[in-house]
Design a protein around this motif. Sequence first.
Motif, short mmCIF file in Angstrom:
data_model
loop_
_atom_site.label_atom_id
_atom_site.label_comp_id
_atom_site.label_asym_id
_atom_site.label_seq_id
_atom_site.Cartn_x
_atom_site.Cartn_y
_atom_site.Cartn_z
N PHE A 173 -6.12 -19.59 -20.22
CA PHE A 173 -5.55 -18.57 -19.49
C PHE A 173 -6.43 -17.88 -18.51
O PHE A 173 -5.98 -17.04 -17.83
CB PHE A 173 -4.88 -17.60 -20.39
N ASN A 174 -7.83 -18.17 -18.59
CA ASN A 174 -8.77 -17.47 -17.96
C ASN A 174 -8.62 -16.03 -18.22
O ASN A 174 -8.84 -14.97 -17.49
CB ASN A 174 -8.80 -17.79 -16.41
N ALA A 175 -8.88 -15.72 -19.60
CA ALA A 175 -8.91 -14.37 -20.01
C ALA A 175 -9.87 -13.87 -19.46
O ALA A 175 -10.99 -14.12 -19.60
CB ALA A 175 -8.39 -14.10 -21.45
N ASN A 176 -9.80 -12.37 -19.01
CA ASN A 176 -11.08 -11.66 -19.01
C ASN A 176 -11.64 -10.45 -19.61
O ASN A 176 -12.21 -9.87 -19.50
CB ASN A 176 -11.17 -11.53 -17.15
N VAL A 177 -10.34 -10.15 -20.35
CA VAL A 177 -10.57 -9.05 -21.60
C VAL A 177 -10.07 -9.67 -22.89
O VAL A 177 -8.97 -10.17 -22.92
CB VAL A 177 -9.64 -7.86 -21.05
N VAL A 178 -11.17 -9.62 -23.90
CA VAL A 178 -10.79 -9.93 -25.13
C VAL A 178 -10.72 -8.79 -25.95
O VAL A 178 -11.81 -8.15 -26.16
CB VAL A 178 -11.58 -11.06 -25.61
N LEU A 179 -9.70 -8.34 -26.68
CA LEU A 179 -9.50 -7.40 -27.24
C LEU A 179 -9.50 -7.77 -29.06
O LEU A 179 -8.52 -8.52 -29.37
CB LEU A 179 -8.30 -6.46 -27.19
N VAL A 180 -10.35 -7.41 -29.76
CA VAL A 180 -10.60 -7.92 -31.07
C VAL A 180 -10.26 -7.02 -31.90
O VAL A 180 -10.75 -5.80 -32.08
CB VAL A 180 -11.96 -8.47 -31.55
N LEU A 181 -9.13 -7.14 -32.76
CA LEU A 181 -8.49 -6.18 -33.58
C LEU A 181 -9.25 -6.17 -35.20
O LEU A 181 -8.80 -7.22 -35.82
CB LEU A 181 -7.22 -6.10 -33.80
N GLY A 182 -9.74 -5.20 -35.73
CA GLY A 182 -10.00 -5.16 -37.03
C GLY A 182 -10.89 -6.16 -37.63
O GLY A 182 -10.58 -6.50 -38.92
N GLN A 183 -11.79 -6.73 -36.83
CA GLN A 183 -12.69 -7.74 -37.33
C GLN A 183 -14.06 -8.01 -37.12
O GLN A 183 -14.15 -8.55 -36.07
CB GLN A 183 -12.04 -9.31 -37.90
N GLU A 184 -15.05 -7.56 -37.66
CA GLU A 184 -16.49 -7.48 -37.05
C GLU A 184 -16.81 -8.91 -36.75
O GLU A 184 -17.37 -9.10 -35.79
CB GLU A 184 -17.05 -6.70 -38.14
N LYS A 185 -16.54 -9.74 -37.97
CA LYS A 185 -16.91 -11.17 -37.94
C LYS A 185 -16.72 -11.83 -36.66
O LYS A 185 -17.35 -12.43 -35.75
CB LYS A 185 -16.88 -11.86 -38.78
N LEU A 186 -15.30 -11.73 -36.40
CA LEU A 186 -14.48 -12.45 -35.16
C LEU A 186 -15.02 -11.85 -33.93
O LEU A 186 -15.55 -12.65 -32.91
CB LEU A 186 -13.21 -12.27 -35.41
N PHE A 187 -15.05 -10.46 -34.02
CA PHE A 187 -15.63 -9.92 -32.59
C PHE A 187 -17.31 -10.33 -32.37
O PHE A 187 -17.39 -10.92 -31.36
CB PHE A 187 -15.96 -8.41 -32.82
N SER A 188 -18.03 -10.45 -33.57
CA SER A 188 -19.49 -10.93 -33.05
C SER A 188 -19.62 -12.41 -32.48
O SER A 188 -20.29 -12.59 -31.80
CB SER A 188 -20.58 -10.30 -34.20
N MET A 189 -18.92 -13.22 -33.38
CA MET A 189 -18.53 -14.68 -33.06
C MET A 189 -18.32 -14.71 -31.44
O MET A 189 -18.58 -15.54 -30.48
CB MET A 189 -17.70 -15.29 -33.83
N LEU A 190 -16.96 -14.01 -31.03
CA LEU A 190 -16.52 -14.26 -29.60
C LEU A 190 -17.59 -13.64 -28.71
O LEU A 190 -17.71 -14.09 -27.69
CB LEU A 190 -15.24 -13.51 -29.70
N ARG A 191 -18.19 -12.43 -29.15
CA ARG A 191 -19.21 -11.93 -28.08
C ARG A 191 -20.16 -12.84 -27.86
O ARG A 191 -20.74 -13.23 -26.66
CB ARG A 191 -19.78 -10.51 -28.45
N ASP A 192 -20.60 -13.45 -28.97
CA ASP A 192 -21.66 -14.51 -28.66
C ASP A 192 -21.47 -15.66 -27.95
O ASP A 192 -22.10 -16.19 -26.93
CB ASP A 192 -22.39 -14.97 -30.06
#
Length: 440
Positions: free
Chosen positions: A252-271
């Motif tokens: 979908f060519n997303a340009n904003v990823v909102l990660v709710l309530g999970q530190e691990k998923l957030f850091s994986m996606l950020r990396d």
Amino acid sequence: SAATATPTIKQVKLERESELRIEVANDTPLRLRLLNGTAEIFGTELPPEMWLTFPPRLKFAVFTWYGATIEMEGTTETDYTADETPMVSYVNVHAVLEGRRNRAKASSSSGSETSQGPRVIVVGPTDSGKSTLSRMLLSWAAKQGWKPTYVDLDIGQGSITIPGCIAATPIELPIDPVEGISLEMPLVYFYGHTTPSQNVDLYKALVKELAQILERQFTGNAESRAAGMVINTMGWIEGVGYELILHAIDTFNANVVLVLGQEKLFSMLRDVLRNKPNVDVVKLQKSGGVVSRSSKVRQKARSYRIREYFYGIANDLSPHSNIANFSDLFVYRIGGGPQAPRSALPIGADPVANPLRVTAVNIDRDLLHVVLAVSYAQEPDQIVSSNIAGLIYITDIDLQRLGEKSLTLHQQLGSSEQVFDHGNLNMAGNMKHIQEQVFK
Ligand code: ATP
């Protein structure tokens, strides 16, 4: 919270930036109204003084930015006030998205990348409030006159049509707190299972089809292009689930990823998204109000959702019943169905069936209580790439009647098309177990 014989009216005074969290009783509805002040339910403002009726089991919160008094009549499973909510951070996200929509609109004549509004994808584990946050962002945008596109990739608890489908629809008005998303013109693809692991390739293929059609629509519509989209995802975030999140972001060519309530998923996606400077990965707190649901409760919720689709939230729709001859309908299944064990195959043969293979299905008693999708496909080989006109549910199969074996079906179509204008029925998976619970 026990049921009382005479319904009493209860008044609740809400201080600014607090919310009243409610779980409606299991078998009686709840009436509620805004007595004074201003308040909203998941982003949609309550009309002043008007009584609203909420169906049994609904879980929601009435939030106020500046203070309000609420009146309730009826019984609840629970109701309590909370003054700690993540709403300020959510509305800040909305403000940033709003800025991007305005910029996109301002450059819409240039036709370049900059005319694309925010493409937001909401990810997180089950019961982190993804659907609720998606809804708020959409309703706040619609309140300001935008028509953002809602994309729901959650086949487990889909909120646009029924579980087993992925779908998209423009949101033109704040979402009704009771009725949910309006079913006027959804673009729907039928997957037919409630978990993607049943046929990952088919799931990905449908996501891709949906994304391509939306892309085409955006090209010709600057207004919806600037408004952008909000994509809700499944709560499966490990292994293949994680891979499917990446697939959706990419497709979908997303340009904003909102990660709710999970530190691990957030850091994986950020990396993993670090090399894409135009994609923002944002961590958001989960609301303490989100109600956790066991797998049993989820299964029940799926059944209710299917029933609602055919009968309406307040039992106000009546599905058409129709009798059809076997010879008038063509039923197909996508995917290999049960696979033969390797031991049963000739030496060297590959037991893996083509996950996108379309095979004709014989009409027999096995189709009883099954949900089928009515495909727009003209030919069987177009079924995977075609969206659906609606869904039907088979209530009876008559093998006795000589010459004219017939099926009785309940149909409810998103638009007014009739089943028989589109002869091909698509039975991607087997939603039978859900159905039997719903209609018995
Ligand atoms: P899933 O992954 O299963 O789709 P989800 O992460 O999308 O779950 P939601 O559906 O948004 O979670 O929320 C779960 C339930 O909690 C819903 O019934 C929702 O209405 C309710 N809920 C969410 N936020 C609140 C709140 N602040 N107060 C009361 N109920 C809430």
